[in-house]
Design an enzyme around this catalytic site. Structure first.
Site, PDB file in Angstrom:
ATOM      1  N   TYR A  14       0.830  -1.225   0.000  1.00  0.00           N
ATOM      2  CA  TYR A  14       0.000   0.000   0.000  1.00  0.00           C
ATOM      3  C   TYR A  14       0.865   1.276   0.000  1.00  0.00           C
ATOM      4  CZ  TYR A  14      -3.262   3.422   2.132  1.00  0.00           C
ATOM      5  OH  TYR A  14      -4.008   4.529   2.448  1.00  0.00           O
ATOM      6  N   TYR A 149       3.925  -5.924  17.508  1.00  0.00           N
ATOM      7  CA  TYR A 149       4.172  -5.143  16.292  1.00  0.00           C
ATOM      8  C   TYR A 149       5.053  -3.924  16.608  1.00  0.00           C
ATOM      9  CZ  TYR A 149       3.340  -1.715  12.625  1.00  0.00           C
ATOM     10  OH  TYR A 149       3.518  -0.757  11.665  1.00  0.00           O
ATOM     11  N   PHE A 178       1.691   7.835  11.468  1.00  0.00           N
ATOM     12  CA  PHE A 178       0.432   7.753  12.207  1.00  0.00           C
ATOM     13  C   PHE A 178      -0.559   6.999  11.297  1.00  0.00           C
ATOM     14  CE2 PHE A 178       1.040   9.739  16.368  1.00  0.00           C
ATOM     15  CZ  PHE A 178       2.400   9.939  16.259  1.00  0.00           C
ATOM     16  N   ILE A 216     -18.115  -0.214  15.900  1.00  0.00           N
ATOM     17  CA  ILE A 216     -17.380   0.870  16.570  1.00  0.00           C
ATOM     18  C   ILE A 216     -16.781   0.267  17.837  1.00  0.00           C
ATOM     19  CG2 ILE A 216     -17.589   3.128  17.669  1.00  0.00           C
ATOM     20  CD1 ILE A 216     -20.123   3.491  15.814  1.00  0.00           C
TER      21      ILE A 216
HETATM   22  N1  UFG Z   1     -11.923   0.974  14.532  1.00  0.00           N
HETATM   23  C1  UFG Z   1     -13.268   0.723  14.708  1.00  0.00           C
HETATM   24  N2  UFG Z   1     -13.878  -0.165  13.865  1.00  0.00           N
HETATM   25  C2  UFG Z   1     -13.212  -0.804  12.870  1.00  0.00           C
HETATM   26  C3  UFG Z   1     -11.825  -0.533  12.694  1.00  0.00           C
HETATM   27  C4  UFG Z   1     -11.224   0.354  13.551  1.00  0.00           C
HETATM   28  O1  UFG Z   1     -13.906   1.272  15.598  1.00  0.00           O
HETATM   29  O2  UFG Z   1     -13.827  -1.606  12.149  1.00  0.00           O
HETATM   30  C5  UFG Z   1     -11.269   1.950  15.405  1.00  0.00           C
HETATM   31  C6  UFG Z   1     -10.106   1.352  16.203  1.00  0.00           C
HETATM   32  O3  UFG Z   1     -10.571   0.790  17.381  1.00  0.00           O
HETATM   33  C7  UFG Z   1      -9.225   2.584  16.406  1.00  0.00           C
HETATM   34  C8  UFG Z   1      -9.485   3.434  15.154  1.00  0.00           C
HETATM   35  O4  UFG Z   1     -10.689   2.949  14.612  1.00  0.00           O
HETATM   36  O5  UFG Z   1      -9.690   3.296  17.505  1.00  0.00           O
HETATM   37  C9  UFG Z   1      -8.384   3.289  14.135  1.00  0.00           C
HETATM   38  O6  UFG Z   1      -8.126   1.912  13.921  1.00  0.00           O
HETATM   39  P1  UFG Z   1      -7.212   1.372  12.750  1.00  0.00           P
HETATM   40  O7  UFG Z   1      -7.253  -0.119  12.836  1.00  0.00           O
HETATM   41  O8  UFG Z   1      -7.632   2.009  11.480  1.00  0.00           O
HETATM   42  O9  UFG Z   1      -5.779   1.930  13.079  1.00  0.00           O
HETATM   43  P2  UFG Z   1      -4.903   1.821  14.416  1.00  0.00           P
HETATM   44  O10 UFG Z   1      -4.882   3.177  15.025  1.00  0.00           O
HETATM   45  O11 UFG Z   1      -5.322   0.700  15.271  1.00  0.00           O
HETATM   46  O12 UFG Z   1      -3.502   1.370  13.829  1.00  0.00           O
HETATM   47  C10 UFG Z   1      -2.726   2.194  13.025  1.00  0.00           C
HETATM   48  C11 UFG Z   1      -1.879   1.346  12.096  1.00  0.00           C
HETATM   49  C12 UFG Z   1      -0.926   0.510  12.881  1.00  0.00           C
HETATM   50  C13 UFG Z   1      -0.113   1.403  13.789  1.00  0.00           C
HETATM   51  C14 UFG Z   1      -1.003   2.257  14.614  1.00  0.00           C
HETATM   52  C15 UFG Z   1      -0.186   3.239  15.365  1.00  0.00           C
HETATM   53  O13 UFG Z   1      -2.697   0.500  11.338  1.00  0.00           O
HETATM   54  O14 UFG Z   1      -0.059  -0.155  11.987  1.00  0.00           O
HETATM   55  O15 UFG Z   1      -1.908   2.977  13.807  1.00  0.00           O
HETATM   56  O16 UFG Z   1      -0.872   3.605  16.451  1.00  0.00           O
HETATM   57  F1  UFG Z   1       0.633   0.647  14.613  1.00  0.00           F
END
Ligand code: UFG
Length: 334
Positions: A14, A149, A178, A216
């Protein structure tokens, strides 16, 4: 002077594919690209410039062959496993891929740096900070990853620091991403990951009808609306940060670490509101339990990358981020 030779590991993935496109468009006459990708999550069609070598970076024989044929000046290292919950379930696989891959890559780089300078750009993550003690997060924030990770990425950063200390011909930039989101504004590239976990990608898949509803994860966080806050950055701006990092290293910049974010946080509900606006209807959503390991808020302090690398984002607009993600979902090429 000959062309700059750039190896891009994970260049079919990506973020890597967006960087390859930018190099192709902006440094076409100055640089030559070889992508190494095992295509475990990447796509052959995503490599728009340069040549693709299909293989795993842990395959030292393969690396040795590519490096002796191509003799890189620059290595941009994207290939890694990156799904936080998966890393909790499969720590050995994560350490093997991410840290083992890095050791293989640097081991095969050693003979080159005995002869000439090599600049290295590393895909790191905000996950190295763990649960933030204060917001926004600057680079000197304590590093206490909360999952394997993040541990693997921090270990790689430490290895890079040690190597740059030991070898004068080696310098690096580590970019701590981020939340990367969105897709190529030209519509040629985007995120096509099987079983995606990322919020914006899942939300547009719900809109398309591929996923029945958006969960959510947690509505009782200590944030204004109870849902988690993240700093979403358009993948094209993130990709551009690599071009700036490259320029910085080629100009003789010292090894360093930079956050890449906008410094603005949006809650899950705020993101979903924008998704509804972009797609033109309310996507089905449900409240669900917290996802283990999610910090309540992660927002970058981007001052350092702005001042030291001249980072000046072009797509700092959540609507545009979601719009490009939706456009890709509707018109995917792979
Ligand atoms: N979320 C939902 N529903 C979903 C998917 C995500 O509510 O179906 C929420 C998650 O709980 C989180 C937010 O949306 O609060 C963002 O989630 P993501 O999975 O999109 O991203 P993350 O913040 O968990 O992770 C990202 C990168 C990781 C990295 C991290 C750094 O994907 O690789 O940021 O904090 F490590």
């Amino acid at each position: 002077m000959g062309k700059l030779k750039i190896v891009v590991t994970g260049g079919a993935g990506y973020i890597g594919s967006h960087v390859v496109k930018l190099i192709g468009e902006n440094l076409k006459d100055k640089a030559e690209i070889v992508v190494i990708d095992n295509l475990s999550t990447g796509h052959r069609e995503a490599v728009l410039y340069g040549s693709l070598v299909e293989g795993d970076i842990r395959d030292r024989d393969l690396l040795r062959k590519v490096f002796s044929d191509f003799d890189p000046d620059v290595i941009m290292h994207f290939s890694a496993l990156l799904v936080v919950p998966e890393s909790v379930e499969k720590p050995v696989e994560y350490w093997d891929n991410n840290v083992g891959g890095m050791i293989a890559l640097l081991s095969e780089t050693l003979p080159i740096i005995k002869r000439k300078k090599v600049s290295f750009i590393f895909s790191s993550t905000a996950a190295v900070y763990g649960n933030p003690e204060k917001l926004p997060i600057s680079e000197d924030h304590p590093k206490r990853p909360e999952n394997p990770y993040g541990d693997t990425k921090l270990a790689c950063e430490k290895l890079l620091s040690s190597l740059s200390y030991a070898e004068k011909n080696f310098n690096f930039v580590s970019l701590r991403y981020f939340n990367a989101a969105g897709a190529d504004p030209d519509g040629l590239l985007g995120q096509s990951t099987p079983n995606p976990t990322h919020l914006i990608l899942r939300a547009v898949k719900v809109a398309k009808g591929e996923i029945p509803f958006l969960e959510i994860y947690g509505t009782d966080y200590p944030t204004p609306d109870g849902t988690c806050i993240r700093d979403y950055i358009h993948v094209q701006d993130l990709a551009w940060a690599h071009i700036l990092a490259l320029q910085y290293l080629l100009d003789g910049g010292e090894s360093d670490f930079f956050n890449v974010g906008y410094g603005k946080g949006y809650s899950v509900l705020e993101v979903l509101k924008v998704v509804d606006e972009v797609v033109g209807f309310e996507i089905p959503k449900k409240k669900a339990n917290r996802r283990p390991g999610d910090p309540s808020a992660l927002v970058a302090d981007p001052t350092k990358i702005k001042t030291k690398l001249g980072f000046s984002p072009k797509y700092d607009d959540l609507y545009f981020i979601v719009k490009t993600a939706w456009n890709w979902e509707l018109n995917k090429r792979y």
